[in-house]
Design a protein around this motif. Structure first.
Motif, mmCIF file in Angstrom:
data_model
loop_
_atom_site.group_PDB
_atom_site.id
_atom_site.type_symbol
_atom_site.label_atom_id
_atom_site.label_comp_id
_atom_site.label_asym_id
_atom_site.label_seq_id
_atom_site.Cartn_x
_atom_site.Cartn_y
_atom_site.Cartn_z
ATOM 1 N N MET A 1 0.653 -1.349 -0.125
ATOM 2 C CA MET A 1 0.157 0.039 0.060
ATOM 3 C C MET A 1 0.617 1.183 0.055
ATOM 4 S SD MET A 1 -3.383 0.848 -0.223
ATOM 5 C CE MET A 1 -4.027 2.456 -0.083
ATOM 6 N N HIS A 2 2.046 1.269 0.533
ATOM 7 C CA HIS A 2 2.973 2.207 0.717
ATOM 8 C C HIS A 2 3.391 2.656 -0.696
ATOM 9 C CE1 HIS A 2 7.161 4.234 1.767
ATOM 10 N NE2 HIS A 2 6.241 4.909 1.959
ATOM 11 N N LYS A 3 3.735 1.581 -1.377
ATOM 12 C CA LYS A 3 4.393 1.654 -2.899
ATOM 13 C C LYS A 3 3.133 1.988 -3.697
ATOM 14 C CE LYS A 3 6.876 1.166 -6.538
ATOM 15 N NZ LYS A 3 7.996 1.955 -6.716
ATOM 16 N N ALA A 4 1.790 1.565 -3.304
ATOM 17 C CA ALA A 4 0.939 2.129 -4.146
ATOM 18 C C ALA A 4 0.748 3.703 -4.128
ATOM 19 C CB ALA A 4 -0.447 1.235 -3.927
ATOM 20 N N ALA A 5 0.754 4.081 -2.839
ATOM 21 C CA ALA A 5 0.512 5.451 -2.623
ATOM 22 C C ALA A 5 1.543 6.598 -3.401
ATOM 23 C CB ALA A 5 0.938 5.820 -0.980
ATOM 24 N N LYS A 6 2.874 5.826 -3.283
ATOM 25 C CA LYS A 6 3.865 6.674 -4.178
ATOM 26 C C LYS A 6 3.359 6.688 -5.796
ATOM 27 C CE LYS A 6 8.044 5.460 -1.631
ATOM 28 N NZ LYS A 6 9.418 4.629 -1.980
ATOM 29 N N LEU A 7 3.032 5.679 -6.286
ATOM 30 C CA LEU A 7 2.564 5.607 -7.678
ATOM 31 C C LEU A 7 1.172 6.552 -7.884
ATOM 32 C CD1 LEU A 7 2.769 1.900 -8.788
ATOM 33 C CD2 LEU A 7 4.572 3.735 -8.646
ATOM 34 N N LEU A 8 0.452 6.633 -7.017
ATOM 35 C CA LEU A 8 -0.687 7.499 -6.954
ATOM 36 C C LEU A 8 -0.278 8.980 -7.055
ATOM 37 C CD1 LEU A 8 -3.944 7.292 -6.762
ATOM 38 C CD2 LEU A 8 -3.769 7.245 -4.478
ATOM 39 N N TYR A 9 0.347 9.287 -6.069
ATOM 40 C CA TYR A 9 1.052 10.720 -6.101
ATOM 41 C C TYR A 9 1.559 10.937 -7.602
ATOM 42 C CZ TYR A 9 4.190 14.620 -5.989
ATOM 43 O OH TYR A 9 4.940 15.583 -6.309
ATOM 44 N N GLU A 10 2.417 10.222 -8.088
ATOM 45 C CA GLU A 10 2.866 10.330 -9.324
ATOM 46 C C GLU A 10 1.872 10.650 -10.697
ATOM 47 O OE1 GLU A 10 7.113 7.699 -8.606
ATOM 48 O OE2 GLU A 10 5.649 7.056 -9.992
ATOM 49 N N SER A 11 0.964 9.752 -10.493
ATOM 50 C CA SER A 11 -0.157 9.803 -11.435
ATOM 51 C C SER A 11 -0.813 11.257 -11.256
ATOM 52 C CB SER A 11 -1.455 8.839 -11.235
ATOM 53 O OG SER A 11 -0.464 7.514 -11.707
ATOM 54 N N ARG A 12 -1.157 11.736 -10.090
ATOM 55 C CA ARG A 12 -1.739 12.888 -9.846
ATOM 56 C C ARG A 12 -0.850 14.135 -10.286
ATOM 57 N NH1 ARG A 12 -4.644 12.129 -3.936
ATOM 58 N NH2 ARG A 12 -6.018 10.425 -4.625
ATOM 59 N N ASP A 13 0.607 13.907 -10.061
ATOM 60 C CA ASP A 13 1.284 14.971 -10.247
ATOM 61 C C ASP A 13 1.414 15.188 -11.870
ATOM 62 O OD1 ASP A 13 3.192 17.004 -9.381
ATOM 63 O OD2 ASP A 13 4.901 15.624 -10.132
ATOM 64 N N GLN A 14 1.352 14.237 -12.849
ATOM 65 C CA GLN A 14 1.690 14.267 -14.222
ATOM 66 C C GLN A 14 0.803 15.462 -14.668
ATOM 67 O OE1 GLN A 14 -0.131 11.241 -16.927
ATOM 68 N NE2 GLN A 14 1.892 11.061 -17.371
#
Length: 250
Positions: free
Chosen positions: A237-250
């Motif tokens: 879930m911690h890794k998923a949170a990182k990817l979620l941030y990156e997707s929003r930041d795009q």
């Protein structure tokens, strides 16, 4: 949305970068996904953007499918899977992007399955002191967190604002408590050393409301047989949170 997951239709599309299998509806896309980048126009890159080699009839230019920049064959020769952009086959990427994509492969090959299989936690809503034993899992379409016990929650992943992983760490001669925080509106994510995840604070919004709600997840002491599974789920879930941030930041 009901507890049963709808079957999201997909379609095969061709872009400059290759074949992609994408959801028919944009609303059905994975919250971890990335949009294809625009390619740097050929006329704006007379030289490789990595080694500065000049392009000519022999030295051809290639575009990285992840960043869209222009490189020579030597600097952009690797073909690596890129599931975050829904590519069917491995695609050409520059060395830097290929390294990132290769690291993400572990999330898609292993950690995503861990999240979908689920784990058991004590779940406490808001400021309540009453907790409930619940099985938590990511939906197959990656868009919802399902929490099932006496109560039932369906949290849209796109509406999660903060993920805070609570970890128990051990250093020589003492026992320490660390907190990993992933604030998805900021870039700051703290990582540490020899620690074990023991819980999570999750803040999210319900569609149509600006009010933040909170749930606390705790791997209970009486779940000894499941504690390793719970810790693995929290790490995923911690890794998923990182990817979620990156997707929003795009």
């Amino acid at each position: 949305m009901s507890g049963r997951e709808p079957r999201d239709g997909k379609k095969l599309v061709r872009s400059l970068s290759g074949l992609r299998m994408v959801p028919e509806s944009r609303a059905a896309r994975s919250p971890f996904g990335l949009e294809e980048p625009p390619w740097v126009p050929d006329k704006e890159c007379p030289r490789c953007m990595q080694c500065n080699t000049k392009f000519d009839f022999i030295t051809r230019k290639h575009h990285c499918r992840r960043c869209g920049k222009c490189f020579c064959d030597k600097c952009c020769s690797k073909k690596v899977p890129l599931p975050r952009m829904c590519f069917v086959d491995p695609v050409r990427q520059c060395a830097e992007c290929a390294l990132v994509s290769q690291k993400e492969t572990e999330f898609y090959d292993k950690q995503l399955k861990v999240l979908m299989n689920g784990a058991t936690f004590f779940v406490t809503p808001g400021t309540s002191e009453k907790s409930e034993t619940m099985v938590c899992r990511l939906s197959n379409n990656q868009r919802y967190l399902f929490l099932d016990g006496d109560s039932h929650y369906e949290i849209e992943v796109a509406q999660i604002s903060t993920v805070q992983i609570l970890t128990e760490g051990f250093t020589p001669g003492e026992k320490d408590i660390h907190t990993y925080t992933s604030l998805l509106e900021s870039e700051h994510i703290t990582e540490g050393g020899n620690t074990r995840a023991i819980g999570m604070l999750l803040q999210y919004k319900v569609l149509g409301s600006e009010e933040l709600r909170q749930l606390k997840f705790t791997a209970g002491e009486d779940f000894n047989s499941n504690k390793k599974l719970s810790a693995t789920w929290l790490a995923a879930m911690h890794k998923a949170a990182k990817l979620l941030y990156e997707s929003r930041d795009q």
